[in-house]
Design a protein around this motif. Structure first.
Motif, short mmCIF file in Angstrom:
data_model
loop_
_atom_site.label_atom_id
_atom_site.label_comp_id
_atom_site.label_asym_id
_atom_site.label_seq_id
_atom_site.Cartn_x
_atom_site.Cartn_y
_atom_site.Cartn_z
N THR A 29 0.84 -1.22 0.00
CA THR A 29 0.00 0.00 0.00
C THR A 29 0.86 1.25 0.00
O THR A 29 0.56 2.23 -0.71
CB THR A 29 -0.92 -0.01 1.23
N HIS A 30 1.92 1.23 0.79
CA HIS A 30 2.82 2.39 0.83
C HIS A 30 3.42 2.66 -0.55
O HIS A 30 3.51 3.80 -1.01
CB HIS A 30 3.92 2.14 1.86
N LYS A 31 3.80 1.60 -1.23
CA LYS A 31 4.42 1.73 -2.55
C LYS A 31 3.43 2.33 -3.57
O LYS A 31 3.77 3.24 -4.33
CB LYS A 31 4.93 0.38 -3.02
N GLU A 96 -1.68 16.35 -0.97
CA GLU A 96 -0.59 15.37 -1.01
C GLU A 96 0.28 15.46 0.23
O GLU A 96 0.72 14.44 0.77
CB GLU A 96 0.23 15.56 -2.27
N LEU A 97 0.54 16.68 0.71
CA LEU A 97 1.33 16.83 1.93
C LEU A 97 0.63 16.18 3.12
O LEU A 97 1.26 15.52 3.96
CB LEU A 97 1.59 18.31 2.20
N GLN A 98 -0.69 16.35 3.18
CA GLN A 98 -1.44 15.78 4.29
C GLN A 98 -1.47 14.25 4.20
O GLN A 98 -1.31 13.55 5.21
CB GLN A 98 -2.86 16.34 4.30
N VAL A 99 -1.65 13.72 3.00
CA VAL A 99 -1.64 12.27 2.82
C VAL A 99 -0.26 11.70 3.17
O VAL A 99 -0.15 10.65 3.83
CB VAL A 99 -2.02 11.90 1.37
N VAL A 103 -0.68 9.38 6.34
CA VAL A 103 -0.95 8.01 5.86
C VAL A 103 0.34 7.33 5.39
O VAL A 103 0.68 6.24 5.87
CB VAL A 103 -1.99 8.04 4.71
N ILE A 104 1.04 7.95 4.47
CA ILE A 104 2.18 7.27 3.85
C ILE A 104 3.30 7.03 4.85
O ILE A 104 3.84 5.91 4.96
CB ILE A 104 2.68 8.08 2.64
N GLU A 105 3.67 8.05 5.62
CA GLU A 105 4.75 7.89 6.58
C GLU A 105 4.40 6.89 7.69
O GLU A 105 5.23 6.03 8.05
CB GLU A 105 5.13 9.24 7.17
#
Length: 569
Positions: A29-31, A96-99, A103-105
């Protein structure tokens, strides 16, 4: 080697298996989420903005707007869209910064830090268990050897050392096992937090799309207002009411432009509306009319192109000028055998037309009536004009096959248009100013009034008119093949089986005075009164009777309706 001892409970063994599955899902999912980012990951907002595709698009639109300028509609559209795309780009960067932060980090930490740490600790516990089992095995072997050799003194120091080593290994295993168990239970308890990452993703996306939608909804009315305020809109193929509303006119621009130019340069043109113009000329004139730019001087030498453009405009209307709604009423009126009742029914249908349609049909019929005054030279009698223009003024909503279309045009639509032209002043009383805007007319003439006194007289000597060597063929689809099939040297041929009427050209070859030749289209001496509520018992026919002079000629011509005197429609 000693046998391995299992120190974890069944529950913890299930958690251990789940750890690997969660790690794989989180990593994948991260990828994929990282691949969805349009900006460069891990940089600030300004650096992201420079490489964002939306930002590049916005810059391109703004540059295009500067090149075209705000005085053009396209320039205004580019500017408004460029500003909107730039705002969308800023919203996208914030999204994108918020995601990335929420989420991503966290997914990266889960897949690459937290779970690997637990798995590393599990491996360490397995090593400690192995050491503990080895120590226990050595101690047990030492105790067995001491028991079998009873004649020897036991080595107490060695046994004590082995026992201490075994106890110390067991202690280390217990400490590591407790720590691992705590970490595993914490992982299970935090699964709600891990699931919340994906809820956050959807919430952030929803907020981004809400803001983007609000931004677009805010700019759309401005874009539509600019388009509606722009006057230069195409007219061909557009509804009449829409064109009139946008242009603020009562008469459609192509109709007025073509009629006014024809009044200046085409009234004496033989076969007007019947002879096909040059296809390239017609296409060019239609495009010019769509742009509301017409070079009068260029087209004054080609009246057939002007007439063709007028026919094209009428035919390309989404709804005929005489409307689909009244189609059946027009057809029923044309089928009435009594002439005065037929005219009364046609008058009633005219009065039911919408205002925009009524104004334009009145304008057009008045012009066609004026055109037939020059029939000696242009060979276009009311009947001929009705045949070539009728299919462009009225047609059924669902077109049938060609045979049905030909029959309808010949027997019904022509019977509607011809009386309107013959009795134009009765159907549409009063004078009319053709050049409403005063912008169209041949440069050779200075009089732009409706009377057009600069036009040559209809009785001008035929030898003074210029000759035309171009080939002629009818434009109307409904009459094209009919005229080729039915024109004969000895007069008009009547098709009894289908009842098809064709263009009346039999009188062209006959010689006679202009008065005699125009007898068939001259309005009646006593025009019918205003449509009465009750028809008189013995109504006077509004259609002129056959002239005695004409009946004395060897080849009797048909009446204005194309049939011998006395014949029923």
């Amino acid at each position: 080697r000693a046998e391995k001892t299992e120190v974890l409970s069944e529950d913890l063994l299930q958690v251990e298996k789940r750890l690997e599955l969660v790690k794989q899902v989180s990593h994948s999912t991260h990828k994929k989420l990282t691949a969805c980012l349009q900006g460069q990951q891990g940089v600030d907002a300004d650096k992201r903005s420079k490489k964002l595709p939306l930002t590049t698009l916005a810059q391109c639109l703004m540059e295009g707007s500067a090149v075209l300028g705000d005085d053009s509609l396209l320039g205004k559209m580019l500017r408004l869209c460029g500003e909107a795309e730039d705002k969308l780009a800023q919203e996208l960067i914030h999204f994108e910064l918020q995601v990335e932060r929420d989420v991503i980090e966290p997914l990266f930490v889960l897949a690459e830090v937290e779970i690997p740490n637990i798995q590393k600790q599990r491996k360490h516990l397995a090593k400690l268990v192995l050491d503990m089992d080895s120590s226990r095995t050595r101690w047990q072997q030492s105790a067995k050897s001491s028991g079998l050799a009873s004649n020897l003194q036991p080595s107490g120091a060695k046994a004590d050392a082995l026992r201490e080593e075994m106890e110390e290994a067991a202690n280390r295993v217990e400490i590591c096992r407790d720590q691992l168990s705590a970490d595993m239970y914490n992982f299970v308890a935090k699964e709600v937090d891990y699931a919340n990452y994906f809820q956050t993703l959807i919430e952030v996306q929803a907020e981004y799309h809400r803001k983007s939608l609000a931004l677009l909804q805010n700019v759309l009315p401005q874009i539509k207002a600019q388009q509606e305020a722009w006057m230069e809109k195409p007219s061909f193929g557009k509804p009449l009411e829409e064109h009139l509303a946008v242009s603020g006119r009562e008469i459609a621009f192509p109709v007025e432009a073509c009629v006014t130019m024809l009044l200046e340069c085409g009234m004496q043109e033989e076969g007007l509306f019947r002879v096909a113009p040059s296809a390239s000329k017609l296409k060019k004139l239609k495009a010019a009319l769509d742009c509301c730019v017409v070079d009068v001087q260029e087209y004054s030498a080609d009246p057939h192109a002007i007439a063709g453009a007028l026919k094209s405009y009428l035919r390309e209307l989404p709804e005929p000028l005489m409307t689909f709604e009244l189609y059946e009423e027009w057809i029923q009126a044309s089928n009435i055998p009594e002439q005065e009742k037929r005219l009364q029914a046609l008058w009633n249908a005219c009065e039911k037309l919408p205002k925009a349609n009524y104004n334009n049909i009145r304008y057009l019929i008045k012009f066609l009536a004026k055109l037939t005054e020059y029939q000696d030279m242009n060979k276009m009698t009311p009947s001929n004009v009705a045949i070539v223009l009728g299919p462009n003024l009225l047609w059924p909503q669902a077109d049938g096959n060609m045979t049905e279309m030909m029959t309808t045009v010949s027997l019904q639509i022509v019977a509607i248009i011809e009386p309107l032209i013959q009795h134009a002043d009765w159907f549409f009383p009063g004078d009319i100013e053709f050049n409403v805007t005063g912008n169209y007319g041949s440069p050779m003439h200075v009089n732009h009034n409706a009377n057009y006194s600069s036009m040559p007289s209809p009785d001008m000597d035929h030898a003074d008119r210029r000759q035309h060597d171009q080939a002629r063929r009818p434009l109307s689809v409904a009459t094209d093949n009919m005229m080729l099939e039915f024109y004969k040297k000895d007069g008009l041929r009547k098709i009894q089986s289908m009842g098809v009427r064709v263009m009346d050209t039999s009188w062209v070859a006959r010689r006679g005075t202009s008065v005699v030749r125009k007898a068939s289209s001259t309005p009646p001496a006593a025009q019918p009164p205003a449509p009465p509520t009750e028809l008189p018992t013995a109504p006077h026919s509004p259609i002129p009777e056959q002239s005695p002079d004409i009946s004395a000629t060897p080849s009797p011509p048909p009446t204005s309706f194309g049939f011998p005197p006395g014949a029923e429609r």
